[in-house]
Design an enzyme around this catalytic site. Structure first.
Site, PDB file in Angstrom:
ATOM      1  N   ASN A 159       0.807  -1.232   0.000  1.00  0.00           N
ATOM      2  CA  ASN A 159       0.000   0.000   0.000  1.00  0.00           C
ATOM      3  C   ASN A 159       0.835   1.275   0.000  1.00  0.00           C
ATOM      4  O   ASN A 159       0.374   2.321  -0.428  1.00  0.00           O
ATOM      5  CB  ASN A 159      -1.011   0.006   1.149  1.00  0.00           C
ATOM      6  CG  ASN A 159      -0.380  -0.210   2.512  1.00  0.00           C
ATOM      7  OD1 ASN A 159       0.761  -0.650   2.624  1.00  0.00           O
ATOM      8  ND2 ASN A 159      -1.120   0.102   3.560  1.00  0.00           N
ATOM      9  N   GLU A 258       4.403  -3.791  12.717  1.00  0.00           N
ATOM     10  CA  GLU A 258       3.345  -2.802  12.516  1.00  0.00           C
ATOM     11  C   GLU A 258       2.238  -3.531  11.779  1.00  0.00           C
ATOM     12  O   GLU A 258       2.349  -3.783  10.584  1.00  0.00           O
ATOM     13  CB  GLU A 258       3.879  -1.595  11.735  1.00  0.00           C
ATOM     14  CG  GLU A 258       2.998  -0.365  11.847  1.00  0.00           C
ATOM     15  CD  GLU A 258       1.853  -0.387  10.858  1.00  0.00           C
ATOM     16  OE1 GLU A 258       0.712  -0.707  11.285  1.00  0.00           O
ATOM     17  OE2 GLU A 258       2.073  -0.092   9.686  1.00  0.00           O
ATOM     18  N   CYS A 292      -3.639   0.866   7.062  1.00  0.00           N
ATOM     19  CA  CYS A 292      -4.000   0.368   8.393  1.00  0.00           C
ATOM     20  C   CYS A 292      -4.454   1.507   9.292  1.00  0.00           C
ATOM     21  O   CYS A 292      -5.103   1.281  10.314  1.00  0.00           O
ATOM     22  CB  CYS A 292      -2.819  -0.363   9.013  1.00  0.00           C
ATOM     23  SG  CYS A 292      -1.297   0.598   9.015  1.00  0.00           S
ATOM     24  N   GLU A 466       7.862   2.783  14.874  1.00  0.00           N
ATOM     25  CA  GLU A 466       8.634   3.261  13.727  1.00  0.00           C
ATOM     26  C   GLU A 466       8.550   4.780  13.708  1.00  0.00           C
ATOM     27  O   GLU A 466       7.526   5.361  14.058  1.00  0.00           O
ATOM     28  CB  GLU A 466       8.099   2.677  12.426  1.00  0.00           C
ATOM     29  CG  GLU A 466       8.277   1.166  12.349  1.00  0.00           C
ATOM     30  CD  GLU A 466       7.900   0.594  10.989  1.00  0.00           C
ATOM     31  OE1 GLU A 466       8.718  -0.149  10.425  1.00  0.00           O
ATOM     32  OE2 GLU A 466       6.795   0.890  10.508  1.00  0.00           O
TER      33      GLU A 466
END
Length: 485
Positions: A159, A258, A292, A466
């Site tokens: 994505n 993640e 997400c 992150e």
């Protein structure tokens, strides 16, 4: 659009190992499609076990020198990478559009965001601060420092073909680590295109290796069982993340995960509705909802639900759908047929359970994996889209009247990545934010991603962070030395 439409000097389709292009140990290749036309953009080499071993050998050799360099020396290379990528943003944006499908404006936003990780971690590379203190009981000195953890295996989704890679590569290099990155099979071209730029920036041969492959599970599992690998960083679904954690356990690797999300967006009765709708458009439609962080469950106070729904419907219906290479297009295609069909199934299920279609709601016929911006009102709590990520341009609206109730509904999920709150009462809004079991909250904002902020979630949404200072520490080990003088 075809390969000839890409403005790079060359479209790279082989593996990048030890600072050069390789066709791969076998003859296997796979096609990358343009989601807007369903035409083949390129045939890309599919890495095998022998290629992974070659990449590990190269990474091991390159890391010895890189880890020994001063933080400033590593910083300057990363800074140069930011400068070079920033100068070529239109080229990267176009390639992102061609292989991912997102509209040009969205692709340019991703390219800019991706480049910024190099600048941020160029600055963080010199800030792996340690400490010296006195042990209260013994009187010895406690000396703490951070050291490169080792070779990192990076697995990225489709994505964000550029940003999910740079968000991992930049902190790993800043920390002193070598990396092997496995990009998604749907979108490997952007990451391959980045490699000559990193070479030009001064990244040593072997420090960053790219292994596109159709044998993802087999390839990654092999690398995670090599004793030279010490970190695994993954962005993707929670289901795949669980499998990687099982593999990582055998070598007790340091994981950075993640994973999935199911983001609630809450609009209180005192919210500025223009601000709330604009924020919803960002939270829902950034990257066409294929994120997400996308707002998945929209809870609107009953007193303002009608007005909010009307304004959101007007904004969604005004978006132009088409090939993202057309600068007038707002919404491109979804990445593949499976994603489009899943979105269509979510809408059909919600409607069958009583939801009302305010706009959109029907897949677009013809070539390309298109689905129109869609608003659903009166979505029942048992609709499938409430429990699962939609990953598409569908805004699913529910109503509420009680603050405690909506907090409970927002938290009623195994995920805990991000939530959004819109309210004119700042004190109340902060109280709600603190009670939401999420790693990130957008307060009167529909965008939370920032290279300077620690990105990550709670519960089944992952481990570690992150971005921010924490992003570099994911690739470092803490060493404590006890001394007396």
């Amino acid at each position: 659009m075809t390969k000839a439409d890409i403005r790079f000097d060359a479209l790279h389709t082989d593996l990048w190992i030890d600072g050069g292009w390789r066709p791969g140990a076998g003859s296997a290749r796979f096609d990358v499609l343009n989601p807007a036309t369903e035409e083949v953009l390129a045939s890309v080499a599919s890495a095998e076990i022998a290629d992974a071993d070659a990449a590990l050998d190269a990474a091991e050799a390159a890391m010895k020198d890189w880890a020994a360099r001063t933080p400033r020396a590593r910083s300057e290379v990363l800074r140069r990478a930011w400068e070079l990528m920033t100068a070529r943003l239109p080229d990267f944006a176009r390639l992102i559009t061609l292989e991912n499908g997102k509209a040009g404006t969205d692709a340019m936003g991703e390219a800019t965001y991706a480049a910024e990780f190099f600048r941020w971690f160029a600055e963080e590379a010199v800030r792996a601060d340690g400490m010296i203190t006195h042990a209260p009981a013994s009187g010895a000195r406690i000396m703490v420092q951070h050291k490169p953890a080792g070779i990192a295996v990076l697995v990225t989704p489709w994505n964000y073909p550029a940003a999910m890679g740079t968000r991992k590569i930049a902190p790993a290099l800043a920390a002193g680590c070598a990396v092997i990155i496995k990009p998604a099979s749907e979108t490997p071209l952007t990451m391959l295109a980045l490699m000559p730029l990193l070479e030009e920036a001064g990244v040593p041969a072997g420090l960053v290796n790219v292994l596109p492959s159709r044998q993802t599970g087999k390839l990654v599992d092999h690398m995670l069982h090599d004793p030279r690998v010490r970190v695994v960083s993954f962005t993707g679904s929670t289901g795949v993340g669980r499998k990687l954690l099982h593999s990582a356990a055998d070598q007790v690797l340091k994981p950075a995960m993640e994973l999935g999300g199911n983001a609630p967006l809450i609009v209180f009765e005192d919210a500025d509705l223009d601000e709330a709708v604009a924020g919803t458009m960002l939270a829902k439609m950034r990257n066409l909802g294929e994120a997400c962080t996308a707002a998945n469950r929209i809870y609107v106070h009953k007193d303002v639900a009608e007005a909010y729904t009307a304004r959101l419907t007007a904004a969604m219906a005004a978006l132009k759908v088409g090939d993202g290479t057309d600068p007038s297009v707002d919404v491109g295609p979804l990445v593949n047929a499976d994603t489009r069909d899943k979105v269509a199934a979510f809408v059909a299920d919600a409607v069958a359970r009583g939801a009302t279609v305010e706009c959109g709601g029907e897949a677009i016929a013809g070539k390309g994996f298109y689905y129109p911006p869609t608003v659903l009102s009166n979505v029942p709590a048992d609709a499938e889209c409430v429990a699962d990520e939609i990953f598409g341009p569908v805004a699913a609206i529910q109503t509420f009247t009680d603050q405690q109730d909506v907090i409970a509904r927002a938290n009623d999920t195994e995920y805990g990545l991000v939530a959004y709150v819109f309210s004119g009462d700042f004190k109340r809004a902060l109280q709600v934010c603190e009670r939401l079991d999420y790693g990130m909250v957008g307060l009167n904002r529909g965008l939370v991603s920032d290279p300077a902020a620690p990105f990550g979630g709670t519960k089944q949404s992952g481990l570690g962070r992150e971005g921010g200072h924490e992003g570099m520490l994911e690739f470092m080990e803490t060493q404590y030395i006890s001394a007396s003088w």
